[in-house]
Design an enzyme around this catalytic site. Structure first.
Site, mmCIF file in Angstrom:
data_model
loop_
_atom_site.group_PDB
_atom_site.id
_atom_site.type_symbol
_atom_site.label_atom_id
_atom_site.label_comp_id
_atom_site.label_asym_id
_atom_site.label_seq_id
_atom_site.Cartn_x
_atom_site.Cartn_y
_atom_site.Cartn_z
ATOM 1 N N HIS A 80 -7.601 -11.546 -2.270
ATOM 2 C CA HIS A 80 -7.475 -10.101 -2.488
ATOM 3 C C HIS A 80 -8.149 -9.727 -3.799
ATOM 4 C CE1 HIS A 80 -5.836 -6.050 -2.449
ATOM 5 N NE2 HIS A 80 -5.559 -6.224 -3.730
ATOM 6 N N ASP A 159 5.334 1.445 1.983
ATOM 7 C CA ASP A 159 4.259 1.575 1.003
ATOM 8 C C ASP A 159 3.426 2.822 1.255
ATOM 9 O OD1 ASP A 159 2.501 0.513 -1.178
ATOM 10 O OD2 ASP A 159 1.055 0.514 0.462
ATOM 11 N N ARG A 166 3.012 8.394 -5.264
ATOM 12 C CA ARG A 166 2.496 7.905 -6.547
ATOM 13 C C ARG A 166 1.224 8.658 -6.915
ATOM 14 N NH1 ARG A 166 1.323 1.966 -5.526
ATOM 15 N NH2 ARG A 166 0.391 2.071 -7.603
ATOM 16 N N SER A 181 2.960 -2.846 -3.930
ATOM 17 C CA SER A 181 2.083 -2.235 -2.933
ATOM 18 C C SER A 181 1.087 -3.255 -2.385
ATOM 19 C CB SER A 181 1.334 -1.047 -3.555
ATOM 20 O OG SER A 181 0.409 -0.492 -2.640
ATOM 21 N N LYS A 185 1.656 -5.680 1.591
ATOM 22 C CA LYS A 185 0.666 -5.673 2.680
ATOM 23 C C LYS A 185 0.031 -7.050 2.869
ATOM 24 C CE LYS A 185 -1.087 -2.088 0.632
ATOM 25 N NZ LYS A 185 -1.772 -0.869 0.156
#
Length: 431
Positions: A80, A159, A166, A181, A185
């Protein structure tokens, strides 16, 4: 809910039960937006302890579907990135790691603002399908060891609602909220190990290195506590990564990497991240061996072949491997030349990303349509010597008039007399 807000507002730790109550109410709609927003602001100012962050992540993860990848043999590894400009790392990286027999089930996202999205880049390849069913996704990884797709099913619905609030309450840049967050995921994708690339600098979400460090440590700690082996690298995003920005252009550069012709900084980051993935998958005893193994996948063509297999299985046109012209191409290629001799001292990554976005290569709003053909090709990086009249950037545009874009590039592509020292890898975090 009022008690929960009060607890956090006054700097106390929320219990597991309070966090579960909050996330359940977010998902079923029993808690109003204004109360969710109040708690988000309290978290923003008071922070969260490590156990709170982990519990919040797991509650958000359990609010929706989780992929079961147990049918896929081996240690499944994902990567990621917190996002940047010209960051197409996932594309060559996934193919190289998969070429070593390591399954890479990668669920990626789209770009927004000056940062690009992996799915958008892949959709520049004619026919490429990012929406696979869970069955198709698992079958593809079983068959070729690799798939890069969008999220399937209802992953982390809590989320989605929290993130929307947010955004409008100015609580986006809160470490606990960012970490929960991202990981709610990523962990839902069913992976066994995760390598995280946290960007820092002008083109990054975390501009300050100390904030990037806090986020990286939080992500690694939460993922490890959730049973997913993980580590993080903090990498530089003060200038764009590689030489090309834009969807078709970044596919070109990704394939160039797999052909052994990629720019040095991009190749270095791919090998650095990939080496960690290979070690986490228990396929190499150390990082040096892993790096040599990855380099071999480029030399023997196996990584390029793996990328081609993925394109074919996801209905894309494999001709792109040898003919970049099958992707959308810009009508105009407009050079921006140096106005003086000197050394490149600055290329502001965020502003280069905004320039590409203004051409149509990125989104300023979620539903904006992309022009896959447009973008920028950088002919120099920070530290390069340049001569007056030499091209600095070539703008790929479908508009002949680019005065605003050219002005933006010139103001942020600086020629001086002495370049700063640039470091691509700032830190490696394993605990």
């Amino acid at each position: 809910m009022l008690d929960i807000i009060d607890t956090k507002r006054n700097g106390h730790e929320l219990t597991d039960e309070q966090i579960d109550f909050f996330i359940s109410g977010v998902v079923d709609g029993s808690i109003e937006d204004y109360q969710i927003s109040a708690l988000l602001m309290a978290i923003y100012f008071q922070g969260m302890t490590a156990p709170e962050q982990t519990k919040l992540t797991m509650a958000m993860l359990n609010s929706g579907d989780r992929l079961d990848l147990s049918a896929i043999d081996g240690i499944k590894v994902d990567k990621h990135s917190t996002g940047g400009v010209g960051d197409k790392t996932s594309l060559p990286l996934a193919a190289m790691v998969a070429a070593l027999g390591i399954p890479v089930p990668m669920i990626s996202g789209r770009g927004l603002g000056h940062t690009g999205g992996t799915l958008d880049k892949l959709e520049a390849i004619p026919g490429y399908r990012v929406a696979l069913s869970e069955t198709e996704f698992i079958h593809q990884v079983q068959t070729i060891g690799l798939a890069i797709v969008g999220a399937t099913g209802e992953i982390a619905p809590a989320d989605a609602r929290i993130y929307g609030l947010r955004d409008v309450t100015d609580t986006v840049d809160s470490i606990p909220l960012i970490a929960s967050s991202i990981l709610s995921k990523k962990l839902a994708s069913g992976t066994d190990a995760l390598v995280i690339d946290v960007k820092t600098g002008s083109g990054a979400f975390m501009r300050e290195e100390r904030d990037a460090q806090k986020l990286a440590h939080a992500l690694v700690e939460i993922a490890n506590q959730a049973g997913v082996k993980s580590m993080a690298i903090i990498s530089d995003m003060n200038q764009p990564l590689g030489n090309k920005i834009g969807n078709s252009l970044e596919i070109e550069e990704s394939i160039d990497v797999l052909k052994g012709k990629g720019p040095a900084d991009l190749v270095d980051l791919v090998l650095t991240l990939g080496s960690q993935m290979v070690v986490l998958a228990n396929q190499a005893p150390d990082l040096e061996t892993a790096r040599l193994m990855l380099e071999q996948t480029i030399k023997d063509g196996s990584a390029l072949e793996k990328f081609k297999q993925m394109i074919i299985m996801q209905d894309g046109d494999p001709a792109v491997i040898d003919d970049y012209g099958v992707m959308p191409q810009a009508q105009y290629h407009i050079p921006i030349v140096a106005e003086r001799d000197g050394i490149v001292t600055k290329i502001a990554a965020d502003e280069m990303g905004i320039a590409s976005m203004r051409l149509g290569g990125g989104r300023s709003a979620k539903d904006d349509q992309l022009d896959y053909a447009v973008g920028l090709v950088l002919h120099h990086k920070v530290g390069d010597k340049v001569r007056q009249g030499e091209p600095l950037v070539t703008v790929h545009s479908n508009q002949k008039e680019i005065d605003g874009v050219e002005k933006l590039i010139r103001a942020n592509f600086i020629i001086g007399d002495q370049a700063p020292t640039m470091k691509l890898i700032h830190e490696v975090i394993t605990k």
